[in-house]
Design an enzyme around this catalytic site. Structure first.
Site, PDB file in Angstrom:
ATOM      1  N   ASN A  95     -51.316  31.483  89.592  1.00 51.11           N
ATOM      2  CA  ASN A  95     -52.044  31.447  88.323  1.00 51.11           C
ATOM      3  C   ASN A  95     -52.926  32.670  88.115  1.00 51.11           C
ATOM      4  O   ASN A  95     -54.149  32.588  88.036  1.00 51.11           O
ATOM      5  CB  ASN A  95     -52.883  30.166  88.243  1.00 51.11           C
ATOM      6  CG  ASN A  95     -52.065  28.929  88.532  1.00 51.11           C
ATOM      7  OD1 ASN A  95     -52.182  28.341  89.594  1.00 51.11           O
ATOM      8  ND2 ASN A  95     -51.213  28.557  87.596  1.00 51.11           N
ATOM      9  N   ASP A 314     -58.583  24.909  98.979  1.00 52.75           N
ATOM     10  CA  ASP A 314     -58.527  24.890  97.518  1.00 52.75           C
ATOM     11  C   ASP A 314     -59.547  25.867  96.942  1.00 52.75           C
ATOM     12  O   ASP A 314     -60.299  25.553  96.015  1.00 52.75           O
ATOM     13  CB  ASP A 314     -58.759  23.485  96.964  1.00 52.75           C
ATOM     14  CG  ASP A 314     -58.419  23.377  95.475  1.00 52.75           C
ATOM     15  OD1 ASP A 314     -57.558  24.143  95.014  1.00 52.75           O
ATOM     16  OD2 ASP A 314     -59.022  22.542  94.786  1.00 52.75           O
ATOM     17  N   GLY A 333     -63.802  23.808  89.905  1.00 55.22           N
ATOM     18  CA  GLY A 333     -63.461  24.578  91.097  1.00 55.22           C
ATOM     19  C   GLY A 333     -64.632  24.950  91.977  1.00 55.22           C
ATOM     20  O   GLY A 333     -65.765  25.120  91.528  1.00 55.22           O
TER      21      GLY A 333
END
Length: 427
Positions: A95, A314, A333
């Site tokens: 991404n 992550d 995030g």
């Protein structure tokens, strides 16, 4: 490079030396000698008393933001953060801008990381622009070195696209990674749907959105493989970032049926619950969201019994303008590379050896990477750490600082990484 590291305890379930304290002589990137009271002329000597060493750690889920969003993170800063977190190899999500849906972008990232301490693996997109509409040229991307296929932060919503991707990748022995989320059910959601979201008036993200999509994905996997016998210990589907009790149970049941599936959990998912969002701290805004205490307990059970194969960071960097906002406008995030090990030590409930398995052996198996073990004569890929040491996380090497752990005292400290003929050693 010629380095002698003295008196480190080996943590490697595959090694006959597991649990023993030894000296390590590393020369020109090769683990030349493992023994006691080693001497070596002109070698840099590092004292490792009290430290442990394992094969180099692998992080299966990292957002780098480069190309396109280098102000949040670039390929240099992400490697710095990764090494500080103990990772010798990391998998980058597609991404970026442009999305990794062509060989040009994939090669740009791969070549940028070549020769560095931290090896960069690139996951390519399933669909063009990760929009879930048109397939990418997966064969070309696979041959160009894509380690796996995923739309990354965009779960695959189209069932036909998902099914055909499994059928398309299987002859390549390639991996599909997907985070289960029904975006129709999570539209405008800000946090876990529960008592706390009701109390503070936030639109909830229901557990059902993850569980329905995971159930769909597993049924499609079974349907795709039902007419053949799958004989491999390598998964066809890897489920990213499971967060609910039922999701753990669905994976557990699928594995009992023999489906080739694996899964991971984010380290930060172990540290907080939805009730911790009562103060609207945007650094706690993540997706999947922090769930209930019961869900957290189920995650720990899944880690302990092997249902959950791997722990990931992550790592999801955002600049100040994306996080220092009203809660419902802030991006999802946390930056996680530098804290993943410590959070695993503090909150997973796993033994040291089991944590290392979920950072080394299992990610390598899932990703079809060469298995690493601590053996003389092999290329040195090692992480040095102290499980019981407390330290203050006062400085982040990521460009972005969107983490709730800055300024906190953590337990479980990385002391060094050796990989690709290079060494970084930390005080």
């Amino acid at each position: 490079m010629k380095v002698l590291i003295r008196s480190v305890r080996i943590v490697d379930n595959k090694s006959s030396l597991n649990g023993q304290v030894r000296d390590f002589l590393i020369e020109d990137g090769i683990l030349k000698q493992i023994g006691e009271n080693i001497t070596a002329d002109q070698a840099e000597v590092l004292e490792g008393a009290g430290m442990s060493v394992s094969p180099g750690w692998v992080d299966m889920r990292v957002a780098s933001r480069d190309p396109g969003f280098e102000h949040k993170e670039d390929l240099i800063s992400v490697r710095k953060a990764a090494s500080r977190g103990g990772f010798a190899e990391i998998v980058l999500l597609p991404n970026s801008e442009p999305v990794v849906h062509s060989k040009d972008t994939l090669n740009y990232i791969s070549q940028s990381g070549r020769g560095g301490l931290v090896k960069l693996h690139v996951a390519a997109a399933v669909s063009r622009k990760a929009e879930g509409v048109d397939f990418t040229e997966m064969i070309d991307l696979h041959e160009a070195g894509a380690i796996a296929f995923t739309d990354g932060e965009h779960p695959v919503q189209n069932a036909d696209l998902f099914l055909k991707t499994i059928l398309y990748l299987r002859p390549l022995d390639a991996l599909l990674m997907n985070r289960p989320e029904d975006r129709q059910l999570t539209l405008y959601g800000q946090m876990h749907e529960g008592v706390t979201s009701t109390l503070i008036g936030m639109k909830g993200i229901p557990s059902l959105a993850e569980e329905m999509m995971l159930s769909r994905d597993l049924k499609l996997l079974e349907y795709a493989l039902e007419k053949s016998v799958y004989k491999s210990d390598k998964p066809v589907l890897h489920v990213s970032l499971i967060s609910t009790r039922e999701a753990v149970e669905l994976i557990r049941a699928a594995k009992k049926k023999g489906l080739p599936v694996s899964c991971d959990v984010a380290a930060h998912q172990l540290a907080y619950q939805d009730s911790d969002l009562i103060d609207f701290d945007t650094n706690l805004k993540v997706n999947p969201p922090f769930r209930s205490a019961d869900d957290a307990a189920a995650i720990r059970e899944g880690l302990a019994d092997g249902t959950i194969d791997a722990i990931v960071s992550d790592h999801n960097p955002h600049d100040e303008e994306s996080k220092n906002l009203e809660f419902d406008h802030a991006d999802f995030g946390i930056t996680g590379l530098e804290t993943a090990f410590a959070l695993s030590v503090m909150y997973s409930g796993l033994s040291e050896g089991d944590i290392i398995e979920k950072l080394t052996t299992q990610p390598r198996r899932i990703l079809r990477l060469e298995n690493k073990s601590i053996v003389e004569g092999t290329t040195a890929s090692l992480t040095f750490f102290e499980t019981e040491t407390e330290w203050s996380f006062d400085k982040s090497y990521s460009k972005s600082k969107n983490t709730p752990f800055l300024g906190k005292t953590l337990k479980g400290k990385v002391r060094g990484v050796v990989n690709n003929g290079k060494l970084e050693w930390f005080e």
